[in-house]
Every structure is written in structure tokens, then in C-alpha cells.
Design an enzyme around this catalytic site. Structure first.
Site, short mmCIF file in Angstrom:
data_model
loop_
_atom_site.label_atom_id
_atom_site.label_comp_id
_atom_site.label_asym_id
_atom_site.label_seq_id
_atom_site.Cartn_x
_atom_site.Cartn_y
_atom_site.Cartn_z
N LYS A 173 -10.70 2.79 13.98
CA LYS A 173 -9.43 3.54 14.54
C LYS A 173 -9.72 3.71 16.26
O LYS A 173 -9.14 3.78 16.53
CB LYS A 173 -9.07 5.00 14.32
CG LYS A 173 -8.65 4.37 12.21
CD LYS A 173 -7.57 3.25 12.30
CE LYS A 173 -7.34 2.79 10.64
NZ LYS A 173 -6.28 1.94 10.92
N ILE A 184 -4.23 -11.52 6.44
CA ILE A 184 -3.75 -10.72 7.73
C ILE A 184 -5.37 -11.65 8.45
O ILE A 184 -5.38 -11.83 9.23
CB ILE A 184 -3.82 -9.53 7.95
CG1 ILE A 184 -3.76 -9.00 9.55
CG2 ILE A 184 -4.70 -9.01 6.95
CD1 ILE A 184 -2.54 -10.32 9.97
N TYR A 209 -15.13 4.42 9.30
CA TYR A 209 -13.19 3.27 9.31
C TYR A 209 -12.54 4.59 10.93
O TYR A 209 -11.88 3.88 11.06
CB TYR A 209 -12.85 4.54 8.16
CG TYR A 209 -11.14 5.00 8.40
CD1 TYR A 209 -9.95 4.30 8.00
CD2 TYR A 209 -10.57 6.36 7.69
CE1 TYR A 209 -8.73 4.09 8.31
CE2 TYR A 209 -9.36 6.56 8.05
CZ TYR A 209 -8.42 5.66 8.45
OH TYR A 209 -7.60 5.02 7.87
N GLY A 236 0.90 -1.18 -0.26
CA GLY A 236 -0.35 0.05 -0.15
C GLY A 236 0.97 1.74 0.23
O GLY A 236 1.95 1.06 0.11
N GLN A 237 0.06 2.55 0.76
CA GLN A 237 0.85 3.51 0.18
C GLN A 237 1.97 3.57 1.40
O GLN A 237 2.83 4.11 1.17
CB GLN A 237 -0.56 4.75 -0.14
CG GLN A 237 -0.01 5.93 -0.14
CD GLN A 237 -0.52 7.36 0.71
OE1 GLN A 237 -0.94 7.51 1.33
NE2 GLN A 237 -0.05 8.65 0.05
P1 NAD Z 1 -3.27 1.48 1.95
O1 NAD Z 1 -5.00 1.12 1.33
O2 NAD Z 1 -2.65 2.17 0.73
O3 NAD Z 1 -2.96 -0.17 2.01
C1 NAD Z 1 -2.77 -0.89 2.26
C2 NAD Z 1 -2.45 -2.51 2.07
O4 NAD Z 1 -2.96 -3.08 3.00
C3 NAD Z 1 -2.90 -2.81 0.66
O5 NAD Z 1 -2.13 -2.88 -0.44
C4 NAD Z 1 -4.05 -3.72 1.20
O6 NAD Z 1 -3.32 -4.36 -0.07
C5 NAD Z 1 -3.35 -4.46 2.19
N1 NAD Z 1 -4.65 -5.28 3.07
C6 NAD Z 1 -5.66 -4.86 2.91
N2 NAD Z 1 -6.49 -6.20 2.76
C7 NAD Z 1 -5.20 -7.51 3.54
C8 NAD Z 1 -5.49 -8.28 3.71
N3 NAD Z 1 -6.60 -8.82 3.92
N4 NAD Z 1 -4.11 -9.02 4.07
C9 NAD Z 1 -3.10 -8.63 3.89
N5 NAD Z 1 -2.83 -7.50 3.41
C10 NAD Z 1 -3.94 -6.47 3.42
O7 NAD Z 1 -3.78 1.97 2.80
P2 NAD Z 1 -1.86 3.13 3.87
O8 NAD Z 1 -2.53 4.68 2.81
O9 NAD Z 1 -0.66 2.41 3.40
O10 NAD Z 1 -2.45 2.90 5.19
C11 NAD Z 1 -1.98 1.75 5.23
C12 NAD Z 1 -2.17 2.36 7.14
O11 NAD Z 1 -2.26 3.43 7.80
C13 NAD Z 1 -3.94 1.61 7.93
O12 NAD Z 1 -4.61 1.47 8.68
C14 NAD Z 1 -4.27 2.93 7.28
O13 NAD Z 1 -5.79 3.94 8.36
C15 NAD Z 1 -2.93 4.31 7.92
N6 NAD Z 1 -3.76 5.59 7.73
C16 NAD Z 1 -3.30 5.66 6.44
C17 NAD Z 1 -2.91 7.05 5.96
C18 NAD Z 1 -2.92 7.97 4.83
O14 NAD Z 1 -3.27 8.68 4.48
N7 NAD Z 1 -2.54 7.37 3.61
C19 NAD Z 1 -4.01 8.17 7.10
C20 NAD Z 1 -3.94 7.63 8.51
C21 NAD Z 1 -4.14 6.78 8.53
N1 SER Z 2 -5.37 9.53 4.58
C1 SER Z 2 -6.98 8.62 5.10
C2 SER Z 2 -8.34 8.77 5.32
O1 SER Z 2 -8.43 9.85 4.09
C3 SER Z 2 -7.02 9.75 7.10
O2 SER Z 2 -6.73 7.85 8.12
O3 SER Z 2 -9.08 8.11 4.61
#
Ligand code: NAD
Ligand code: SER
Length: 314
Positions: free
Chosen positions: A145, A52, A141, A12-13
Site C-alpha cells: 500500500k 486484473i 500488505y 469482494g467485501q
Molecule cells: P476482498 O478480499 O473482499 O475483495 C477483493 C476482490 O478482489 C475479491 O472478490 C477477489 O476475488 C478479487 N480479486 C482477487 N484477485 C483478483 C484478480 N487477479 N483479478 C480480479 N479480481 C481479483 O477485499 P475488500 O475488503 O473488498 O478490499 C478491496 C480493497 O480495499 C483492497 O485494495 C483492500 O486492500 C482495500 N481495503 C479494504 C479494507 C477493508 O476493511 N475491507 C480496509 C482497507 C483497505
Molecule cells: N481491513 C484491512 C485488513 O485488515 C485493512 O486494510 O487487512
């Protein structure tokens, strides 16, 4: 066999960039990437296909690689979660339980799990949002959290699980694409500006949200995990602040580099989500407890994004 780190949701990101930096610091073979999806970038170390939600599969991967630290990033983000609330709850909660229970059983030693600014809601003070305040999230969501934060603190207090967490703001980076959040516009705007010179934004011009450049977020993530245990005084999740801006402000910053860039606005369902979140965050506990300070502001982040994306995006 040496102890390793497992990143779950590595494609993911955040995972894409976190794995890269962890491998720089700990060595390629000592960081195991895992996801249900193929990686976004070529891998320099081990990758495991892992769901997972499958506890047995998780345990096998942990035992095979002698995993002692887990970064759990798999989740549905705010916009995607609203489209499938039941599955979002199942994934966001059961993934956390599966990992916390491995730590409770003494199989792994340390866990990182991210919370979000989405943990706050429409009744939370919007400016300089304190660590401890009203929290009534209105998205599935955010509810997941908030519940996750409570469970992290519970596992720490009841079972001594060393779990550490940050409430990430919206994250912006050039190495990987976002996965279905409300803050995704702040990444897409750079791609569209470089490719097409224009962007139609799904939030209105004045929607200010807390954001952060990805390299700062990766720095914070590794910093909180490397901090001495006694410094981590908050076991729910730490507020974390970077930059706050609205679409008009980021568009003006982009125009400094691409003068012909234009932005238009057409709100969709994500506007309501954004309206429920804070605008600026008070992160003095992270500063005091584990020495947090961000490096990038709107100007330096935008310049860095444009410079790097121009080399990648065609
Ligand atoms: P993302 O959606 O880019 O990546 C999540 C990854 O999890 C994906 O690659 C997906 O394939 C994988 N995934 C989904 N289901 C799965 C499963 N059953 N088993 C294994 N892998 C699985 O999300 P992200 O932006 O990388 O965020 C990661 C974490 O950070 C999350 O908990 C998100 O809530 C948190 N977060 C992200 C942001 C943001 O701006 N990116 C902000 C706040 C919190
Ligand atoms: N970047 C995230 C979202 O927009 C915040 O947790 O869902």
C-alpha cells in the site's frame, strides 16, 4: 455508446456494496462489475470475468464497455498476504500498474485505488495519526500500500493521471463478507453473536483499531471521485476516520441488543499485525478538501448491523 464505470474486484467485501450504490446513482447498465470470482449477490447490470493481472483481457473489457472510470479493489488483504507475500506483492502492485497505465495512455480518465491504515507501522504515532508522519509498515500488505501510494502520486505528477485514493480503516458491513483482513473480526463478531450467541476473538480485548461502517466508506469513495479535480490536493492517499474501538467495547455494544452474548479471546498471528497499526486517525485534510464527515458511531453502526443481519443470518 455511453461511457461506463468498471469496478475490478467487485465480488469482494467493498465491491459488492460499491457496485450496488454506483448502479443506484449512474444506472445499472453504466456500471460494469468484474472479478475472478462469481458475485456474492445477484447482478442488476453487466458482470465480466476478469483477471486484473491479464493486461490484454483488461483492455478488451475496457474497450467493449467504453470504460472511462475504474475502481480498482482487487488485492490480497493483510492476513492473507502474510501467508503468501510474493503473490501479494505481485497482485497488489501489478494490478495497480495495469490500471494506471491505461490512464497514462489516455484510454481511461479517472482511477480510484484504496490504500489502508496498514500503510502505517509500529513506529507511527498511534493516536490521532496525522496525514504526514513516520510510515514504516511491517506487513507485506502495508508495504504494497505504501509503494502503491507513491506510484499514484508519481503517475499524477509525471503523467497527469487523475488517480484518487483513501486510506480505509477496517470496514464493517452486513451485505458482504470480508476477504482475509485483520479487522475481519469486527464483522464476524456480529454473525457469531446472532447465530451462536458467543464469539472467540483472535485479537485481545484492548486492541483498539480504526474502523468504519460500510455505508460511510461507500459514501467517502463516491464523494472523493465526484469532487472537483482541483479539490483533490493529496494524490498519494487521504487519511479517513470513522470509529475507533476495541473487541471489548464492541462486545459490550452487542450485549445491549443480545444480553446473553459472551466473548472469549485467543490471539493468533493477526494480533501482531493489529499491534503495528494506529488506534485513531486524523482526517482533517479529507474534511477540508472534499467535505468528508462520517455518519455512524459505534452505537448506531451496531444497531444497524444487528437489525439487518437478523433478517439475513439464520
Ligand atoms: P476482498 O478480499 O473482499 O475483495 C477483493 C476482490 O478482489 C475479491 O472478490 C477477489 O476475488 C478479487 N480479486 C482477487 N484477485 C483478483 C484478480 N487477479 N483479478 C480480479 N479480481 C481479483 O477485499 P475488500 O475488503 O473488498 O478490499 C478491496 C480493497 O480495499 C483492497 O485494495 C483492500 O486492500 C482495500 N481495503 C479494504 C479494507 C477493508 O476493511 N475491507 C480496509 C482497507 C483497505
Ligand atoms: N481491513 C484491512 C485488513 O485488515 C485493512 O486494510 O487487512
Amino acid at each position: 455508446m455511453s461511457e461506463t464505470i468498471l469496478v475490478i474486484g467487485s465480488s469482494g467485501q467493498i465491491g459488492t456494496e460499491l457496485v450496488e450504490e454506483l448502479r443506484n446513482q449512474y444506472g445499472n447498465d453504466n456500471v460494469v462489475a468484474s472479478d475472478i470470482k462469481e458475485p456474492q449477490t445477484p447482478q442488476k447490470g453487466p458482470f465480466e470475468a476478469l483477471d486484473i493481472l491479464n493486461k490484454e483481457q483488461l483492455l478488451k473489457v475496457v474497450e467493449r464497455h467504453n470504460v472511462k472510470e475504474v475502481y480498482l479493489l482487487a488485492a490480497l488483504l493483510s492476513a492473507t498476504a502474510e501467508k503468501n507475500p510474493e503473490f501479494a506483492w505481485e497482485l497488489n502492485m501489478n494490478s495497480l500498474f495495469n490500471v494506471l497505465n491505461l490512464a497514462k495512455d489516455g484510454i481511461i480518465k479517472k482511477v480510484f485505488w484504496p490504500s489502508s491504515i496498514a500503510v502505517f507501522g509500529p513506529t507511527t504515532p498511534k493516536k490521532d495519526t496525522p496525514q504526514y508522519t513516520i510510515m514504516e509498515p511491517s506487513t507485506v500488505y502495508g508495504i504494497s500500500k505504501q509503494a502503491g501510494e507513491r506510484w499514484c502520486e508519481y503517475y499524477y505528477k509525471k503523467y497527469g493521471v487523475d488517480v484518487r485514493s483513501i486510506r480505509y480503516p477496517g470496514l464493517i458491513g452486513y451485505k458482504s463478507l470480508p476477504g482475509g483482513g485483520t479487522t475481519d473480526y469486527a464483522v464476524d463478531i456480529f454473525h457469531q453473536a446472532i447465530k451462536h450467541g458467543e464469539y472467540k476473538c483472535f485479537l485481545n480485548a484492548t486492541t483498539t483499531l480504526p474502523m468504519m461502517y460500510m455505508s460511510d466508506a461507500i459514501k467517502a469513495t463516491i464523494q472523493i471521485m465526484q469532487a472537483p479535480k482541483e479539490n483533490i490536493k493529496i494524490r498519494s492517499s487521504y487519511n479517513l476516520a470513522g470509529i475507533s474501538f476495541n473487541p471489548e467495547e464492541i462486545a459490550n455494544e452487542i450485549k445491549k441488543h443480545i444480553p446473553t452474548f459472551t466473548i472469549s479471546y485467543k490471539e493468533d498471528f493477526r494480533q501482531k499485525i493489529a499491534d503495528s497499526w494506529p488506534q485513531t486517525i486524523n482526517d482533517k485534510d479529507a474534511q477540508e478538501d472534499w467535505n468528508w464527515s462520517p455518519e455512524y458511531n459505534l452505537e448506531t453502526m451496531s444497531a444497524n448491523m444487528i437489525k439487518n443481519l437478523k433478517l439475513i443470518v439464520t
